[in-house]
Design a protein around this motif. Structure first.
Motif, PDB file in Angstrom:
ATOM      1  N   PHE A 100       3.395  10.587  -7.283  1.00  9.29           N
ATOM      2  CA  PHE A 100       4.433  11.066  -8.190  1.00  9.29           C
ATOM      3  C   PHE A 100       4.210  10.675  -9.648  1.00  9.29           C
ATOM      4  O   PHE A 100       4.730  11.325 -10.556  1.00  9.29           O
ATOM      5  CB  PHE A 100       5.805  10.575  -7.726  1.00  9.29           C
ATOM      6  CG  PHE A 100       6.230  11.185  -6.421  1.00  9.29           C
ATOM      7  CD1 PHE A 100       6.611  12.525  -6.354  1.00  9.29           C
ATOM      8  CD2 PHE A 100       6.232  10.443  -5.260  1.00  9.29           C
ATOM      9  CE1 PHE A 100       7.002  13.098  -5.160  1.00  9.29           C
ATOM     10  CE2 PHE A 100       6.618  10.999  -4.051  1.00  9.29           C
ATOM     11  CZ  PHE A 100       7.001  12.346  -3.999  1.00  9.29           C
ATOM     12  N   PHE A 101       3.466   9.613  -9.892  1.00  8.23           N
ATOM     13  CA  PHE A 101       3.199   9.150 -11.254  1.00  8.23           C
ATOM     14  C   PHE A 101       1.705   8.879 -11.418  1.00  8.23           C
ATOM     15  O   PHE A 101       1.276   7.737 -11.483  1.00  8.23           O
ATOM     16  CB  PHE A 101       3.992   7.877 -11.550  1.00  8.23           C
ATOM     17  CG  PHE A 101       5.470   7.993 -11.302  1.00  8.23           C
ATOM     18  CD1 PHE A 101       6.275   8.676 -12.200  1.00  8.23           C
ATOM     19  CD2 PHE A 101       6.039   7.420 -10.178  1.00  8.23           C
ATOM     20  CE1 PHE A 101       7.635   8.790 -11.984  1.00  8.23           C
ATOM     21  CE2 PHE A 101       7.397   7.531  -9.948  1.00  8.23           C
ATOM     22  CZ  PHE A 101       8.203   8.218 -10.849  1.00  8.23           C
ATOM     23  N   PRO A 102       0.892   9.930 -11.497  1.00  6.64           N
ATOM     24  CA  PRO A 102      -0.570   9.726 -11.495  1.00  6.64           C
ATOM     25  C   PRO A 102      -1.108   9.005 -12.729  1.00  6.64           C
ATOM     26  O   PRO A 102      -2.176   8.408 -12.678  1.00  6.64           O
ATOM     27  CB  PRO A 102      -1.120  11.151 -11.412  1.00  6.64           C
ATOM     28  CG  PRO A 102      -0.027  12.027 -11.919  1.00  6.64           C
ATOM     29  CD  PRO A 102       1.260  11.333 -11.582  1.00  6.64           C
ATOM     30  N   ASN A 103      -0.377   9.015 -13.837  1.00  7.19           N
ATOM     31  CA  ASN A 103      -0.879   8.402 -15.069  1.00  7.19           C
ATOM     32  C   ASN A 103      -0.217   7.066 -15.380  1.00  7.19           C
ATOM     33  O   ASN A 103      -0.335   6.559 -16.502  1.00  7.19           O
ATOM     34  CB  ASN A 103      -0.678   9.355 -16.252  1.00  7.19           C
ATOM     35  CG  ASN A 103      -1.470  10.637 -16.072  1.00  7.19           C
ATOM     36  OD1 ASN A 103      -2.579  10.609 -15.552  1.00  7.19           O
ATOM     37  ND2 ASN A 103      -0.893  11.750 -16.471  1.00  7.19           N
ATOM     38  N   GLU A 143       0.814  -1.211   0.000  1.00  2.70           N
ATOM     39  CA  GLU A 143       0.000   0.000   0.000  1.00  2.70           C
ATOM     40  C   GLU A 143       0.849   1.263   0.000  1.00  2.70           C
ATOM     41  O   GLU A 143       0.515   2.249  -0.657  1.00  2.70           O
ATOM     42  CB  GLU A 143      -0.951  -0.002   1.204  1.00  2.70           C
ATOM     43  CG  GLU A 143      -1.906   1.171   1.236  1.00  2.70           C
ATOM     44  CD  GLU A 143      -2.853   1.209   0.044  1.00  2.70           C
ATOM     45  OE1 GLU A 143      -3.189   2.319  -0.412  1.00  2.70           O
ATOM     46  OE2 GLU A 143      -3.244   0.144  -0.441  1.00  2.70           O
ATOM     47  N   SER A 144       1.964   1.257   0.709  1.00  3.70           N
ATOM     48  CA  SER A 144       2.809   2.459   0.739  1.00  3.70           C
ATOM     49  C   SER A 144       3.395   2.752  -0.640  1.00  3.70           C
ATOM     50  O   SER A 144       3.524   3.916  -1.035  1.00  3.70           O
ATOM     51  CB  SER A 144       3.923   2.304   1.773  1.00  3.70           C
ATOM     52  OG  SER A 144       4.733   1.196   1.470  1.00  3.70           O
ATOM     53  N   TYR A 145       3.753   1.715  -1.381  1.00  5.75           N
ATOM     54  CA  TYR A 145       4.252   1.922  -2.742  1.00  5.75           C
ATOM     55  C   TYR A 145       3.171   2.501  -3.644  1.00  5.75           C
ATOM     56  O   TYR A 145       3.437   3.389  -4.447  1.00  5.75           O
ATOM     57  CB  TYR A 145       4.775   0.622  -3.345  1.00  5.75           C
ATOM     58  CG  TYR A 145       6.016   0.083  -2.703  1.00  5.75           C
ATOM     59  CD1 TYR A 145       7.049   0.920  -2.308  1.00  5.75           C
ATOM     60  CD2 TYR A 145       6.165  -1.276  -2.486  1.00  5.75           C
ATOM     61  CE1 TYR A 145       8.199   0.420  -1.714  1.00  5.75           C
ATOM     62  CE2 TYR A 145       7.311  -1.787  -1.897  1.00  5.75           C
ATOM     63  CZ  TYR A 145       8.319  -0.934  -1.518  1.00  5.75           C
ATOM     64  OH  TYR A 145       9.441  -1.430  -0.946  1.00  5.75           O
ATOM     65  N   ARG A 146       1.977   2.010  -3.508  1.00  8.05           N
ATOM     66  CA  ARG A 146       0.886   2.515  -4.345  1.00  8.05           C
ATOM     67  C   ARG A 146       0.608   3.979  -4.057  1.00  8.05           C
ATOM     68  O   ARG A 146       0.334   4.758  -4.967  1.00  8.05           O
ATOM     69  CB  ARG A 146      -0.375   1.681  -4.152  1.00  8.05           C
ATOM     70  CG  ARG A 146      -0.268   0.326  -4.814  1.00  8.05           C
ATOM     71  CD  ARG A 146      -1.581  -0.362  -4.898  1.00  8.05           C
ATOM     72  NE  ARG A 146      -2.044  -0.699  -3.559  1.00  8.05           N
ATOM     73  CZ  ARG A 146      -3.021  -1.538  -3.294  1.00  8.05           C
ATOM     74  NH1 ARG A 146      -3.646  -2.126  -4.285  1.00  8.05           N
ATOM     75  NH2 ARG A 146      -3.373  -1.809  -2.065  1.00  8.05           N
TER      76      ARG A 146
END
Length: 78
Positions: free
Chosen positions: A12-15, A3-6
């Motif tokens: 930082f990378f919404p797309n 979950e922390s990675y997600r």
């Protein structure tokens, strides 16, 4: 899958596209199944047949159905 990675990835990378490799997916499913087996096993007393079947036959429960041999396993404790 953590979950922390997600959270960081979405910030930082919404797309981006999320990809999970098959090894980690299978490992996650295997651990979840094993946790269910252990929780079920703990509902029985340690000297019962149900407890011992779940304890001793965990490899059989985790085996892919096509890899199982066509032989019967009997419980001699009944």
């Amino acid at each position: 899958m953590n979950e922390s990675y997600r959270t960081i990835i979405n910030k930082f990378f919404p797309n981006c596209t999320h990809i999970i490799d098959s090894f980690h997916y299978i490992r996650y499913v295997t651990q979840a199944f094993n946790n269910v087996r252990i929780r079920t096993q703990q509902k029985f007393k340690s000297n019962t047949a149900e407890y011992k079947i779940l304890k001793r036959n965990w490899k059989t429960l985790m085996t892919y159905i096509n890899d199982l041999d066509d032989y019967y396993v009997y419980n001699n404790r009944n």
